[in-house]
Design a protein around this motif. Structure first.
Motif, PDB file in Angstrom:
ATOM      1  N   ARG A 131       7.532 -59.447  31.648  1.00  0.00           N
ATOM      2  CA  ARG A 131       6.133 -59.426  32.074  1.00  0.00           C
ATOM      3  C   ARG A 131       5.518 -58.128  31.588  1.00  0.00           C
ATOM      4  NH1 ARG A 131       6.174 -62.008  38.116  1.00  0.00           N
ATOM      5  NH2 ARG A 131       7.559 -63.728  37.571  1.00  0.00           N
ATOM      6  N   ASP A 157      15.710 -63.177  30.434  1.00  0.00           N
ATOM      7  CA  ASP A 157      15.095 -64.379  29.872  1.00  0.00           C
ATOM      8  C   ASP A 157      13.583 -64.308  29.880  1.00  0.00           C
ATOM      9  OD1 ASP A 157      17.551 -65.638  29.454  1.00  0.00           O
ATOM     10  OD2 ASP A 157      17.578 -66.424  31.487  1.00  0.00           O
ATOM     11  N   GLU A 158      13.032 -63.329  30.568  1.00  0.00           N
ATOM     12  CA  GLU A 158      11.586 -63.240  30.725  1.00  0.00           C
ATOM     13  C   GLU A 158      11.173 -61.775  30.752  1.00  0.00           C
ATOM     14  OE1 GLU A 158       9.315 -63.723  34.708  1.00  0.00           O
ATOM     15  OE2 GLU A 158       9.332 -65.705  33.770  1.00  0.00           O
TER      16      GLU A 158
END
Length: 85
Positions: free
Chosen positions: A44, A41-42
């Protein structure tokens, strides 16, 4: 066969080692652009990778405009008018 064409120059993964990937693709029939974060979901990113994603989005936007113009319609299916009216 998918109607989407991914940006082959983009190879960006999450800095945490999670294996998450970013994909930018253009729909070959209507010119819409898809931004996907795969496997999570993410994601970086290092600043350099974030810039690469931005450049891939710009390439996809330009390609999508060309496809939409060739179809003679905008993203909502409405006819595209020239800026001159």
């Amino acid at each position: 066969m998918s109607a989407y064409s991914s940006d082959q120059d983009l190879n960006v993964t999450d800095v945490t080692g999670s294996g998450a990937e970013v994909d930018v693709a253009t729909h070959l029939l209507d010119g819409t652009v898809r931004l996907s974060v795969l496997w999570t979901d993410e994601v970086r990113l290092h600043p350099d990778d974030a810039e690469r994603v931005a450049q891939a989005l710009l390439r996809a936007a330009e390609r999508g405009r060309r496809i939409a113009e060739a179809r003679g319609s905008g993203p909502d299916g409405a006819a595209v008018e020239s800026p001159d009216g």
